[in-house]
Design an enzyme around this catalytic site. Structure first.
Site, PDB file in Angstrom:
ATOM      1  N   TYR A  32      35.969  44.342  49.509  1.00 54.77           N
ATOM      2  CA  TYR A  32      37.231  44.007  50.185  1.00 54.77           C
ATOM      3  C   TYR A  32      38.379  44.679  49.427  1.00 54.77           C
ATOM      4  O   TYR A  32      39.288  44.033  48.913  1.00 54.77           O
ATOM      5  CB  TYR A  32      37.440  42.493  50.308  1.00 54.77           C
ATOM      6  CG  TYR A  32      38.280  42.150  51.514  1.00 54.77           C
ATOM      7  CD1 TYR A  32      37.767  42.313  52.800  1.00 54.77           C
ATOM      8  CD2 TYR A  32      39.591  41.717  51.375  1.00 54.77           C
ATOM      9  CE1 TYR A  32      38.540  42.044  53.916  1.00 54.77           C
ATOM     10  CE2 TYR A  32      40.378  41.448  52.491  1.00 54.77           C
ATOM     11  CZ  TYR A  32      39.840  41.600  53.743  1.00 54.77           C
ATOM     12  OH  TYR A  32      40.602  41.342  54.843  1.00 54.77           O
ATOM     13  N   GLY A  36      44.376  47.801  43.954  1.00 54.59           N
ATOM     14  CA  GLY A  36      43.887  47.567  42.584  1.00 54.59           C
ATOM     15  C   GLY A  36      42.520  48.214  42.389  1.00 54.59           C
ATOM     16  O   GLY A  36      42.292  48.946  41.418  1.00 54.59           O
ATOM     17  N   HIS A  37      41.599  47.953  43.334  1.00 55.30           N
ATOM     18  CA  HIS A  37      40.263  48.565  43.246  1.00 55.30           C
ATOM     19  C   HIS A  37      40.364  50.094  43.287  1.00 55.30           C
ATOM     20  O   HIS A  37      39.699  50.791  42.528  1.00 55.30           O
ATOM     21  CB  HIS A  37      39.396  48.127  44.436  1.00 55.30           C
ATOM     22  CG  HIS A  37      39.081  46.661  44.481  1.00 55.30           C
ATOM     23  ND1 HIS A  37      39.559  45.840  45.474  1.00 55.30           N
ATOM     24  CD2 HIS A  37      38.342  45.876  43.670  1.00 55.30           C
ATOM     25  CE1 HIS A  37      39.109  44.608  45.268  1.00 55.30           C
ATOM     26  NE2 HIS A  37      38.373  44.602  44.188  1.00 55.30           N
ATOM     27  N   MET A 184      47.711  42.051  43.083  1.00 54.02           N
ATOM     28  CA  MET A 184      46.792  42.240  44.214  1.00 54.02           C
ATOM     29  C   MET A 184      45.469  41.546  43.933  1.00 54.02           C
ATOM     30  O   MET A 184      44.977  41.554  42.815  1.00 54.02           O
ATOM     31  CB  MET A 184      46.554  43.722  44.454  1.00 54.02           C
ATOM     32  CG  MET A 184      47.763  44.386  45.040  1.00 54.02           C
ATOM     33  SD  MET A 184      47.340  46.027  45.625  1.00 54.02           S
ATOM     34  CE  MET A 184      48.962  46.552  46.160  1.00 54.02           C
ATOM     35  N   SER A 186      41.703  40.274  46.328  1.00 52.84           N
ATOM     36  CA  SER A 186      41.037  40.110  47.631  1.00 52.84           C
ATOM     37  C   SER A 186      41.336  38.725  48.189  1.00 52.84           C
ATOM     38  O   SER A 186      41.397  38.516  49.391  1.00 52.84           O
ATOM     39  CB  SER A 186      39.521  40.280  47.476  1.00 52.84           C
ATOM     40  OG  SER A 186      39.242  41.511  46.853  1.00 52.84           O
TER      41      SER A 186
HETATM   42  P1  AMP Z   1      36.815  42.029  42.196  1.00 52.21           P
HETATM   43  O1  AMP Z   1      36.354  42.815  43.373  1.00 52.21           O
HETATM   44  O2  AMP Z   1      37.900  41.061  42.500  1.00 52.21           O
HETATM   45  O3  AMP Z   1      35.676  41.435  41.406  1.00 52.21           O
HETATM   46  O4  AMP Z   1      37.493  43.085  41.216  1.00 52.21           O
HETATM   47  C1  AMP Z   1      36.827  44.248  40.816  1.00 52.21           C
HETATM   48  C2  AMP Z   1      37.589  44.887  39.685  1.00 52.21           C
HETATM   49  O5  AMP Z   1      38.906  45.189  40.129  1.00 52.21           O
HETATM   50  C3  AMP Z   1      37.730  43.979  38.460  1.00 52.21           C
HETATM   51  O6  AMP Z   1      37.590  44.754  37.272  1.00 52.21           O
HETATM   52  C4  AMP Z   1      39.132  43.447  38.602  1.00 52.21           C
HETATM   53  O7  AMP Z   1      39.723  43.090  37.375  1.00 52.21           O
HETATM   54  C5  AMP Z   1      39.831  44.644  39.206  1.00 52.21           C
HETATM   55  N1  AMP Z   1      41.048  44.230  39.908  1.00 52.21           N
HETATM   56  C6  AMP Z   1      41.182  43.268  40.849  1.00 52.21           C
HETATM   57  N2  AMP Z   1      42.473  43.134  41.222  1.00 52.21           N
HETATM   58  C7  AMP Z   1      43.171  44.028  40.488  1.00 52.21           C
HETATM   59  C8  AMP Z   1      44.557  44.384  40.410  1.00 52.21           C
HETATM   60  N3  AMP Z   1      45.479  43.784  41.142  1.00 52.21           N
HETATM   61  N4  AMP Z   1      44.919  45.352  39.542  1.00 52.21           N
HETATM   62  C9  AMP Z   1      43.989  45.967  38.768  1.00 52.21           C
HETATM   63  N5  AMP Z   1      42.671  45.691  38.799  1.00 52.21           N
HETATM   64  C10 AMP Z   1      42.267  44.731  39.651  1.00 52.21           C
END
Ligand code: AMP
Length: 296
Positions: A32, A36-37, A184, A186
């Site tokens: 999703y 950020g991703h 940001m 998901s």
């Molecule tokens: P997630 O899909 O939420 O598990 O996040 C995957 C990766 O993206 C993890 O390393 C998170 O820390 C990073 N991440 C999520 N949101 C952000 C954001 N707003 N800024 C930077 N990295 C992010």
């Protein structure tokens, strides 16, 4: 862009790339995608020859009353966005492929996982470290990028990598924010327009603490009281924790110094639990491990 669903196929691909002398950067995600991703993927491109993005909503890191069932998903859109970032391969296994019948092993990091999010999410970090250790063994990356947004997760992964001698460089990436300052996530899709103002209380709380620290306040108890007052103005916001901790050990701090991170977790509107964090004294020079000061 290659898409692999099967761990063995992913592993074979990575082995072939290593034989060809290519370096690999892994970006672990639960999909999703938001900016950020995507920024993590772009960072990955600058760190290695090839970028592999794992796309897996890991059931073992969700508690029984958490949002696993309704976690937002849009695989097609994610594939499109990853392709635009020139990602080389996506690894998108099913839970059954990651945890086949008879699976018994758990990787768990001590003390630092009991603090902060570990308190309200028991078992969460063991789920994270187990899946990340598996991803490291499946993708064989030279380097892996994690967001500073999940500050405790990054510290826990660094600890695991050191303790278990993974030969992988861990790179942290600054938090990417919406224009209004909201970090940001998901999970932001759960926020209705009515909860948006309350959600901004996290970013404005961080700013407030930074401002007071810049004005000379170093006593954590005073900053904590100020933040409790700050959140009390938002009826939809229920604080889980307001913690001033050391950036590596995650130990609570009483006096703010250049290692102090303010970490926040707040329930918004009873629907969504948001986290955010920042160094209380932002570094003058920003490297990829330090959070940028929020805009004034
Ligand atoms: P997630 O899909 O939420 O598990 O996040 C995957 C990766 O993206 C993890 O390393 C998170 O820390 C990073 N991440 C999520 N949101 C952000 C954001 N707003 N800024 C930077 N990295 C992010």
């Amino acid at each position: 862009m290659d898409i692999f669903y099967n761990p063995k196929e992913m592993q074979d691909w990575s082995r072939r790339q290593a034989i060809l002398g290519k370096t690999i950067c892994l970006v672990p995600t639960m999909g999703y995608f938001h900016e950020g991703h995507l920024s993590l993927m772009r960072k990955g491109k600058s760190l290695a020859d090839l970028v592999v993005v794992s796309h897996f909503v890991n059931p073992t890191q969700f508690g029984p009353n958490e949002d696993l069932g309704r976690y937002p998903r849009d695989f097609k859109r994610d594939i499109y966005l990853a392709e635009q970032q020139k990602v080389d391969a996506i690894f998108a296994p099913t839970p059954e492929q990651m945890y086949p019948a008879g699976f018994l092993t758990e990787v768990s990091v001590g003390e630092i996982t009991a603090r902060l999010c570990g308190k309200s999410r028991p078992g969460h970090f063991a789920g994270v470290t187990t899946v990340v250790a598996k991803l490291f063994n499946i993708v064989h990356p030279d380097v892996a990028v994690f967001g500073q947004k999940d500050f405790q997760q990054l510290a826990v992964i660094r600890r695991m990598v050191r303790d278990l001698n993974f030969s992988i460089k861990i790179v942290g990436h600054p938090i990417i924010r919406e224009k209004d300052g909201l970090a940001m996530s998901s999970r932001n899709v759960y926020l209705g327009e009515d909860n948006r103002a309350s959600a901004l209380s996290l970013a404005s709380g961080l700013q407030l603490a930074q401002q007071r620290a810049r004005q000379g306040e170093r006593a954590v108890t005073n900053l904590q009281t100020m933040l409790q007052d700050h959140f009390s103005v938002y009826p939809a916001a229920t604080v889980d924790y307001i913690s001033f901790v050391h950036d590596e050990t995650l130990e609570p701090m009483e006096i703010v110094d250049e290692h102090t991170v303010l970490a926040l977790a707040v329930h918004i509107g009873g629907k969504v639990r948001l986290i955010d964090n920042a160094y209380v004294l932002p570094a003058e020079e920003t490297d990829c491990l330090r959070e940028q000061p929020l805009a004034e």
